[in-house]
Every structure is written in C-alpha cells, then in structure tokens.
Enzyme design. Structure first.
Site, PDB file in Angstrom:
ATOM      1  N   GLU A 102      -4.286   7.503  -4.979  1.00 39.04           N
ATOM      2  CA  GLU A 102      -4.544   6.821  -6.247  1.00 39.04           C
ATOM      3  C   GLU A 102      -5.857   7.328  -6.825  1.00 39.04           C
ATOM      4  O   GLU A 102      -6.817   7.529  -6.062  1.00 39.04           O
ATOM      5  CB  GLU A 102      -4.585   5.304  -6.033  1.00 39.04           C
ATOM      6  N   ARG A 109       0.859  -1.185   0.000  1.00 39.90           N
ATOM      7  CA  ARG A 109       0.000   0.000   0.000  1.00 39.90           C
ATOM      8  C   ARG A 109       0.896   1.235   0.000  1.00 39.90           C
ATOM      9  O   ARG A 109       1.927   1.274   0.687  1.00 39.90           O
ATOM     10  CB  ARG A 109      -0.892   0.039   1.253  1.00 39.90           C
ATOM     11  N   HIS A 166      -1.827   0.093  -9.775  1.00 35.17           N
ATOM     12  CA  HIS A 166      -2.408  -0.838  -8.792  1.00 35.17           C
ATOM     13  C   HIS A 166      -2.965  -2.084  -9.512  1.00 35.17           C
ATOM     14  O   HIS A 166      -4.161  -2.388  -9.419  1.00 35.17           O
ATOM     15  CB  HIS A 166      -3.503  -0.142  -7.975  1.00 35.17           C
TER      16      HIS A 166
HETATM   17  N1  NAD Z   1      -0.784  -4.260  -5.194  1.00 31.87           N
HETATM   18  C1  NAD Z   1      -1.899  -4.954  -5.086  1.00 31.87           C
HETATM   19  O1  NAD Z   1      -2.756  -4.926  -5.937  1.00 31.87           O
HETATM   20  C2  NAD Z   1      -2.099  -5.823  -3.895  1.00 31.87           C
HETATM   21  C3  NAD Z   1      -2.704  -7.075  -4.074  1.00 31.87           C
HETATM   22  C4  NAD Z   1      -2.884  -7.877  -2.966  1.00 31.87           C
HETATM   23  C5  NAD Z   1      -2.481  -7.442  -1.710  1.00 31.87           C
HETATM   24  N2  NAD Z   1      -1.901  -6.225  -1.582  1.00 31.87           N
HETATM   25  C6  NAD Z   1      -1.456  -5.777  -0.251  1.00 31.87           C
HETATM   26  O2  NAD Z   1      -0.591  -6.782   0.269  1.00 31.87           O
HETATM   27  C7  NAD Z   1      -0.888  -6.980   1.642  1.00 31.87           C
HETATM   28  C8  NAD Z   1      -0.426  -8.355   2.073  1.00 31.87           C
HETATM   29  O3  NAD Z   1      -1.274  -9.367   1.560  1.00 31.87           O
HETATM   30  P1  NAD Z   1      -1.101 -10.885   2.041  1.00 31.87           P
HETATM   31  O4  NAD Z   1      -2.224 -11.662   1.471  1.00 31.87           O
HETATM   32  O5  NAD Z   1       0.294 -11.363   1.822  1.00 31.87           O
HETATM   33  O6  NAD Z   1      -1.349 -10.683   3.609  1.00 31.87           O
HETATM   34  P2  NAD Z   1      -0.798 -11.569   4.826  1.00 31.87           P
HETATM   35  O7  NAD Z   1      -1.591 -11.173   5.992  1.00 31.87           O
HETATM   36  O8  NAD Z   1      -0.751 -12.988   4.426  1.00 31.87           O
HETATM   37  O9  NAD Z   1       0.712 -11.070   4.995  1.00 31.87           O
HETATM   38  C9  NAD Z   1       1.085  -9.856   5.587  1.00 31.87           C
HETATM   39  C10 NAD Z   1       2.317 -10.098   6.447  1.00 31.87           C
HETATM   40  O10 NAD Z   1       2.758  -8.850   6.958  1.00 31.87           O
HETATM   41  C11 NAD Z   1       3.150  -9.035   8.307  1.00 31.87           C
HETATM   42  N3  NAD Z   1       3.037  -7.783   9.057  1.00 31.87           N
HETATM   43  C12 NAD Z   1       1.908  -7.157   9.462  1.00 31.87           C
HETATM   44  N4  NAD Z   1       2.233  -6.036  10.149  1.00 31.87           N
HETATM   45  C13 NAD Z   1       3.572  -5.970  10.169  1.00 31.87           C
HETATM   46  C14 NAD Z   1       4.493  -5.060  10.732  1.00 31.87           C
HETATM   47  N5  NAD Z   1       4.083  -3.981  11.437  1.00 31.87           N
HETATM   48  N6  NAD Z   1       5.811  -5.297  10.573  1.00 31.87           N
HETATM   49  C15 NAD Z   1       6.236  -6.389   9.914  1.00 31.87           C
HETATM   50  N7  NAD Z   1       5.407  -7.293   9.349  1.00 31.87           N
HETATM   51  C16 NAD Z   1       4.092  -7.076   9.473  1.00 31.87           C
HETATM   52  C17 NAD Z   1       2.192 -10.096   8.845  1.00 31.87           C
HETATM   53  O11 NAD Z   1       2.743 -10.748   9.951  1.00 31.87           O
HETATM   54  C18 NAD Z   1       2.046 -11.022   7.649  1.00 31.87           C
HETATM   55  O12 NAD Z   1       3.026 -12.029   7.684  1.00 31.87           O
HETATM   56  C19 NAD Z   1      -2.390  -6.724   1.727  1.00 31.87           C
HETATM   57  O13 NAD Z   1      -2.779  -6.336   3.026  1.00 31.87           O
HETATM   58  C20 NAD Z   1      -2.627  -5.632   0.709  1.00 31.87           C
HETATM   59  O14 NAD Z   1      -2.565  -4.371   1.315  1.00 31.87           O
HETATM   60  C21 NAD Z   1      -1.715  -5.403  -2.642  1.00 31.87           C
HETATM   61  O1  DGY Z   2      -5.775  -5.673  -1.412  1.00 31.04           O
HETATM   62  C1  DGY Z   2      -5.999  -6.118  -2.535  1.00 31.04           C
HETATM   63  O2  DGY Z   2      -6.623  -7.164  -2.724  1.00 31.04           O
HETATM   64  C2  DGY Z   2      -5.520  -5.389  -3.752  1.00 31.04           C
HETATM   65  O3  DGY Z   2      -4.837  -4.233  -3.442  1.00 31.04           O
HETATM   66  C3  DGY Z   2      -6.604  -5.136  -4.722  1.00 31.04           C
HETATM   67  O4  DGY Z   2      -7.374  -4.073  -4.259  1.00 31.04           O
END
Ligand code: NAD
Ligand code: DGY
Length: 319
Positions: free
Chosen positions: A266, A237, A285
């Site tokens: 965004e 993010r 994104h």
């Molecule tokens: N660019 C995109 O389109 C897109 C797509 C999917 C997800 N995302 C972002 O990616 C993030 C992660 O997704 P995921 O499915 O891997 O989630 P997840 O919950 O499986 O993984 C997140 C990890 O971050 C760690 N974490 C949380 N807070 C922390 C901190 N303060 N310091 C260190 N580590 C920390 C957690 O322990 C966890 O292991 C989502 O929350 C979303 O914001 C973006």
């Molecule tokens: O968090 C997510 O799933 C991606 O950023 C798509 O919005």
C-alpha cells in the site's frame, strides 16, 4: 519533568492540547523521506511514540533507548515487532473496539458494491454509456438471503455477522481459531472448517489479523475451492492473501468479484491488474476512515499513551 513524545500522525486541536499539557511533543507531519529523517533524529529523546502505518522494527527501536510506550492508532499491530518491544519492556497499545462498527460498514459497502456492480455501472452512466433500458448484461446478484462466510470471528467479524443476519437475512457461517457458541446463538451462525467455508459461502469475508499463521492463508488452493459465483471481500490485511493468486482467480473466472480495502503493498501500485478489472472494487484502506471514528481512535491512543507514560496500566495493552 515532562516526558518527550514523538507523534507521527497529526491530531485534532483538543487532543494535541491535551498531549502538550502533559508532555513535550515533536510532531512529524508526513512519513516521507524527510519525515523519516526527522523521526530518526527525534527517536533518541523519545519516551513515547504515537502514530500508525510505520513499520516499527528493531532497527528503528534501537534508535530510541529511552522509549517506554508506543501507542498505535490502529487495532492491527502487524507493523510492530512485539517480541522486541516486550524484550525492551516497551508498552505497546492499540485501539480495539472504537473502529469495529465503522470497519464493518466498510465491509458491507464492499459487499453491496461488488454484488450490485455499483462502481462499474456508475462509471458507465458517467461515461454516457446508459443509452437504453438495461439488460441482463448489467444485472448484479442478490445480497439478501445469500450465505455470508466470515473468516476471523472477532469484533469486526461479529459486527459483519450482525449486519448480514439482522439486516439482510443472510445465513452466517464462520471460521475462526475456535468455535464461538455465543456468536452462534446470537446470529444463528455455524462453524465451518476453512475449506468448507470457502466452498459454501457466497460472500467470503476476511476479518482476521495478519500474523505469522495467517500470512498467505488465502492462496491458489483456497481460490480453487471458491465457486464462480463467490465474491471475495478483504477488509483485514493484504498479506493474508496471495495477491498474485487472487488476480489469477479473478482473471480465470474462479470467483465472481472482489471487494478489497487492503493490499499486499500500500498504496496499491498504479499498474496493478486489479485496477483494470470491472469486477474489482478497490478502496484505499478506508476501513475505519470516518471523521468520528478516526477521532475516537486518536483519543483512545492518547489515553493509552498518557496512562503508560504515567506508569499506569493502559486500557488497551497489546504486550
Ligand atoms: N481495513 C481496515 O481499515 C481495518 C480496520 C480495522 C481492522 N482491520 C484488520 O482487522 C483485523 C481484525 O480486527 P478485530 O478488531 O476484529 O480483531 P479481533 O481480534 O477482535 O478479531 C480477530 C479474530 O480473528 C481470529 N483469528 C486469529 N488468527 C486466526 C487464524 N489463524 N485463523 C482463524 N481465525 C483467526 C481471532 O480468533 C479473532 O476472533 C485487525 O487485526 C486488522 O488487521 C482492518
Ligand atoms: O488496523 C487498523 O486499525 C486499520 O487497518 C487502520 O490502520
């Protein structure tokens, strides 16, 4: 009696049919000014909401006294006032897992594009600037064998580690809430403090959620710890990063390049200095944006919503 669902995202025909078979649906096609008006008008009747990219705060939720469930078509839930949803006993769900591999692919696309200067050099070719054999001024840097640093070792972080370790022979270091022995064993990965990772990694990749704890986590001090040859990748993010500090780090050569899928605001402002830097690859994104994955996310959200509205425990509860 059928419950009332407000969609603020278009669904494929089969999913729409499924939802319409079980609920009354109001579809808001675009969240522009007119769409927001329609949303406000529909909220008083809504038992369920389904969509993404809308800041759903107490002000909007107060317009929806009958609301039972909100299904987000995303894994990230930073757009939702979770405490308020819980206080109102409204079930929030998300779509974890189904977008993991696609988002990690996007991360790797940004790693490759920044390291090998794919976008910058493709633009030069298109502009007719390739007029002799290229010299070192157009060389990139290797990806294979370099150290991959992952901040937030969750689902997407692991999928990135898998690509780096098995596909590109990259040593993997990571920082997360806590060490993950299973991940370490699988990818020969090593845990680092945040500051050590920032100093050591060749590629610094953000894959953690936006929370009160992570907002602004990567600021001027963090960029000062990175090396001039480091490449910074953000597929998490935008608000996890202090964008002004990142721009300054790029302008001052504190880091080599940045691959960015997400931004503080965004869509990214057309006047952002990031758009005038050859060493920045900015994408809109697109982390999960493939036909297959977006459909899988929408299906997951519909399943979650229908389960919650039926009084069952959905597969992906957030609160
Ligand atoms: N660019 C995109 O389109 C897109 C797509 C999917 C997800 N995302 C972002 O990616 C993030 C992660 O997704 P995921 O499915 O891997 O989630 P997840 O919950 O499986 O993984 C997140 C990890 O971050 C760690 N974490 C949380 N807070 C922390 C901190 N303060 N310091 C260190 N580590 C920390 C957690 O322990 C966890 O292991 C989502 O929350 C979303 O914001 C973006
Ligand atoms: O968090 C997510 O799933 C991606 O950023 C798509 O919005």
């Amino acid at each position: 009696m059928k419950k009332h669902v407000v969609l603020y995202k278009e669904l494929s025909e089969p999913l729409m049919q499924r939802l319409e078979a079980q609920t009354h649906v109001t579809l808001i096609k675009r969240l522009d000014a007119q769409g927001l008006e329609q949303l406000r008008a529909a909220l008083p009747h809504a038992h369920g909401l389904l969509g993404a990219s809308l800041k759903l705060d107490a002000r909007l939720l107060d317009l929806a006294p009958k609301l039972e469930a909100v299904a987000s078509v995303s894994v990230g839930v930073d757009n939702y006032d979770i405490d308020y949803l819980s206080k109102r006993k409204i079930q929030l769900t998300n779509t974890p897992g189904v977008l993991t591999e696609t988002t990690a692919d996007t991360g790797f696309a940004l790693i490759m594009a920044t390291a090998r200067r794919v976008v910058e050099l493709a633009i030069k070719v298109r502009n007719g600037q390739w007029q002799k054999n290229i010299g070192p001024e157009w060389f990139g840097t290797d990806v294979h064998g370099k150290t991959l640093g992952i901040i937030g070792m969750g689902r997407i972080g692991e999928a990135l580690a898998q690509r780096g370790h098995f596909g590109f022979g990259m040593p993997v270091i990571y920082h997360s809430n806590s060490p993950k022995p299973a991940v370490e064993a699988r990818f020969n990965a090593q845990y680092r403090s945040l500051n050590d990772l920032l100093q050591e990694a060749d590629f610094i990749c953000l894959t953690l959620p936006l929370t009160a704890q992570t907002e602004g986590l990567i600021g001027a001090q963090a960029f000062a710890l990175m090396r001039p040859e480091s490449i910074f990748i953000n597929i998490a993010r935008g608000k996890v990063v202090d964008e002004a500090a990142m721009i300054q780090a790029l302008q001052q050569g504190q880091i080599r390049a940045a691959g960015l899928d997400v931004f503080e605001r965004e869509p990214l402002d057309a006047n952002s200095p990031l758009l005038h830097m050859d060493n920045v690859v900015a994408t809109p994104h697109i982390g999960s944006a493939t036909v297959e994955t977006r459909e899988a996310m929408a299906r997951c959200a519909v399943d979650n919503l229908l389960a919650a509205l039926a009084g069952e425990r959905p597969a992906n509860p957030v609160n």
